[in-house]
Scaffold this active site. Structure first.
Site, PDB file in Angstrom:
ATOM      1  N   ARG A 167       0.878  -1.181   0.000  1.00 29.40           N
ATOM      2  CA  ARG A 167       0.000   0.000   0.000  1.00 29.40           C
ATOM      3  C   ARG A 167       0.906   1.220   0.000  1.00 29.40           C
ATOM      4  O   ARG A 167       1.616   1.478   0.987  1.00 29.40           O
ATOM      5  CB  ARG A 167      -0.909  -0.014   1.234  1.00 29.40           C
ATOM      6  CG  ARG A 167      -1.566   1.329   1.476  1.00 29.40           C
ATOM      7  CD  ARG A 167      -2.716   1.271   2.446  1.00 29.40           C
ATOM      8  NE  ARG A 167      -3.861   0.625   1.850  1.00 29.40           N
ATOM      9  CZ  ARG A 167      -5.097   0.684   2.355  1.00 29.40           C
ATOM     10  NH1 ARG A 167      -5.331   1.347   3.457  1.00 29.40           N
ATOM     11  NH2 ARG A 167      -6.089   0.072   1.756  1.00 29.40           N
ATOM     12  N   HIS A 169      -7.060   0.750  -6.690  1.00 30.56           N
ATOM     13  CA  HIS A 169      -7.298  -0.112  -5.520  1.00 30.56           C
ATOM     14  C   HIS A 169      -7.967  -1.407  -6.003  1.00 30.56           C
ATOM     15  O   HIS A 169      -9.137  -1.668  -5.749  1.00 30.56           O
ATOM     16  CB  HIS A 169      -8.194   0.627  -4.510  1.00 30.56           C
ATOM     17  CG  HIS A 169      -8.185   0.046  -3.136  1.00 30.56           C
ATOM     18  ND1 HIS A 169      -7.439  -1.067  -2.787  1.00 30.56           N
ATOM     19  CD2 HIS A 169      -8.841   0.416  -1.995  1.00 30.56           C
ATOM     20  CE1 HIS A 169      -7.646  -1.340  -1.505  1.00 30.56           C
ATOM     21  NE2 HIS A 169      -8.487  -0.462  -0.995  1.00 30.56           N
ATOM     22  N   GLN A 179      -9.902  -3.906  -3.685  1.00 29.45           N
ATOM     23  CA  GLN A 179     -11.220  -3.411  -3.313  1.00 29.45           C
ATOM     24  C   GLN A 179     -12.229  -3.740  -4.416  1.00 29.45           C
ATOM     25  O   GLN A 179     -13.331  -4.223  -4.146  1.00 29.45           O
ATOM     26  CB  GLN A 179     -11.154  -1.891  -3.083  1.00 29.45           C
ATOM     27  CG  GLN A 179     -12.468  -1.294  -2.621  1.00 29.45           C
ATOM     28  CD  GLN A 179     -12.891  -1.813  -1.258  1.00 29.45           C
ATOM     29  OE1 GLN A 179     -12.112  -1.770  -0.317  1.00 29.45           O
ATOM     30  NE2 GLN A 179     -14.095  -2.320  -1.137  1.00 29.45           N
ATOM     31  N   ASP A 188     -17.366   7.035  -1.705  1.00 32.45           N
ATOM     32  CA  ASP A 188     -16.121   6.908  -0.927  1.00 32.45           C
ATOM     33  C   ASP A 188     -15.828   8.291  -0.337  1.00 32.45           C
ATOM     34  O   ASP A 188     -16.480   9.280  -0.693  1.00 32.45           O
ATOM     35  CB  ASP A 188     -14.980   6.437  -1.862  1.00 32.45           C
ATOM     36  CG  ASP A 188     -13.665   6.195  -1.130  1.00 32.45           C
ATOM     37  OD1 ASP A 188     -13.676   6.097   0.117  1.00 32.45           O
ATOM     38  OD2 ASP A 188     -12.609   6.118  -1.804  1.00 32.45           O
ATOM     39  N   CYS A 221     -16.323   1.602   0.305  1.00 29.01           N
ATOM     40  CA  CYS A 221     -15.166   0.752   0.586  1.00 29.01           C
ATOM     41  C   CYS A 221     -14.758   0.822   2.056  1.00 29.01           C
ATOM     42  O   CYS A 221     -14.084  -0.073   2.548  1.00 29.01           O
ATOM     43  CB  CYS A 221     -14.004   1.172  -0.303  1.00 29.01           C
ATOM     44  SG  CYS A 221     -13.560   2.904  -0.095  1.00 29.01           S
ATOM     45  N   ARG A 224     -13.605  -8.639   1.128  1.00 26.79           N
ATOM     46  CA  ARG A 224     -12.190  -8.342   0.890  1.00 26.79           C
ATOM     47  C   ARG A 224     -11.365  -9.598   1.160  1.00 26.79           C
ATOM     48  O   ARG A 224     -10.487  -9.962   0.395  1.00 26.79           O
ATOM     49  CB  ARG A 224     -11.709  -7.196   1.805  1.00 26.79           C
ATOM     50  CG  ARG A 224     -12.212  -5.822   1.452  1.00 26.79           C
ATOM     51  CD  ARG A 224     -11.650  -5.310   0.133  1.00 26.79           C
ATOM     52  NE  ARG A 224     -10.199  -5.290   0.108  1.00 26.79           N
ATOM     53  CZ  ARG A 224      -9.443  -4.289   0.569  1.00 26.79           C
ATOM     54  NH1 ARG A 224     -10.006  -3.210   1.047  1.00 26.79           N
ATOM     55  NH2 ARG A 224      -8.120  -4.347   0.491  1.00 26.79           N
TER      56      ARG A 224
END
Ligand code: CP
Ligand code: NVA
Length: 310
Positions: free
Chosen positions: A104, A131, A134, A226, A266, A294
């Protein structure tokens, strides 16, 4: 898929996404039934985190444990990377120990650099631009709820950020229609929109970018939002909170969508900003299934990249 990297959803084709989702579904079922599946016995995942995380860290770590493997958390202050060792040398070194690397990071180019010098699969656990993990969980959740992806209307309301980019790529590959409503100047990057439009033309889907949330959610099966301020954008907070005000996902907005619409986020959510308590805690919300998925989607991805799909 064995040995490949996953830096963006566009690294996959529709068939590969479908295979990952199928495996994720069966791993989820086995996990719920209490059956063990130690497919990655003795394997180790190195996890580099330059930004904080709740879901990504815990879902990858728990996922590896459930697969019979092990995961190592490597924060920036734990690694020599934090003291100036290069990304390339970090990749070369970690590749000699671990079976896959999850990272990340801030800049997407850093993830590409890591992958370039790694001899084991590198998985993007979020960069400023993408991402993909996700999006895999999101596609899994949507398919679980509706039994399909093709032909569904997915409305994105808010910032055209990393999560939007990956979901847009995923929907365009899978034949779902993706309607973005975002303020002008906050769209996903033009070249990614073009890629997604081309990809949608082949899959029978549609990608549409506009500024009006009410229009984007018309006939929506899914409304997704988001945060308005992503990690690394803290200095822009004040300006962004003002610009995004009319992009809140609240009851009046979801009433304009299909009656069985699901609302996705998310997480982490900024309640009262991009989403109201009433909506995130209400009957249309799919956010906790999404968070759970996830883990199942990433377990399937880990198996695919480390061992190969069955
Ligand atoms: N959705 C997501 O990636 O959450 P974390 O930042 O908690 O990992
Ligand atoms: N867009 C958000 C997603 C967090 C999971 C961010 O990058 O901070």
């Amino acid at each position: 898929m064995k040995g490949r990297h996953l830096l963006a959803i566009h690294d996959l084709n529709a068939g590969e996404i479908e295979s990952i989702l199928n495996l994720a579904e069966s791993l989820k079922k086995e996990t719920k039934e209490g059956k063990s599946h130690e497919i990655l016995h003795g394997k180790t995942l190195g996890m580099i985190f330059a930004k904080p995380s709740t879901r990504t860290r815990v879902s990858f770590e728990t996922g590896m444990t459930q697969l019979g493997g092990h995961a190592i958390y490597l924060g920036m202050n734990d690694l020599q990377l934090g003291r100036g060792e290069t990304i390339a040398d970090t990749a070369r070194t970690l590749s000699r120990y671990v079976d896959a690397i999850m990272a990340r990071l801030f800049k997407h180019q850093d993830a590409e650099e890591l992958a370039k010098h790694s001899s084991v699969p590198v998985i993007n656990g979020l960069t400023d631009l993408h991402h993909p993990c996700q999006a895999l969980a999101d596609l899994m959740t949507i398919r679980e709820r509706f039994g399909k992806l093709k032909g569904l209307n997915v409305a994105w309301v808010g910032d055209g950020n990393n999560v939007c980019v990956s979901l847009m790529e995923g929907c365009s590959l899978m034949g779902a229609n993706f309607h973005v409503a975002c303020p002008s100047g906050y769209e996903p990057p033009a070249e990614i929109i073009n890629w997604a439009k081309n990809s949608a033309a082949k899959s029978g889907g549609l990608v549409e970018i506009q500024t009006e949330p009410e229009k984007a959610v018309r006939n929506a099966d899914v409304i997704y939002t988001d945060v308005w301020v992503s990690m690394g954008q803290e200095e822009e907070s004040k300006k962004r909170l003002e610009i995004f005000k009319k992009y809140q996902v609240n009851r009046s907005l979801i009433e304009k969508a299909n009656p069985n619409v699901i609302v996705m986020h998310c997480l982490p959510a900024h309640r009262g900003q991009e989403i109201t308590d009433e909506v995130i805690d209400g009957p249309h919300s799919a956010v906790w299934d999404q968070a759970e998925n996830r883990m199942h989607a990433q377990k399937a991805l880990l198996v695919a990249l480390i061992k190969g799909l069955p």
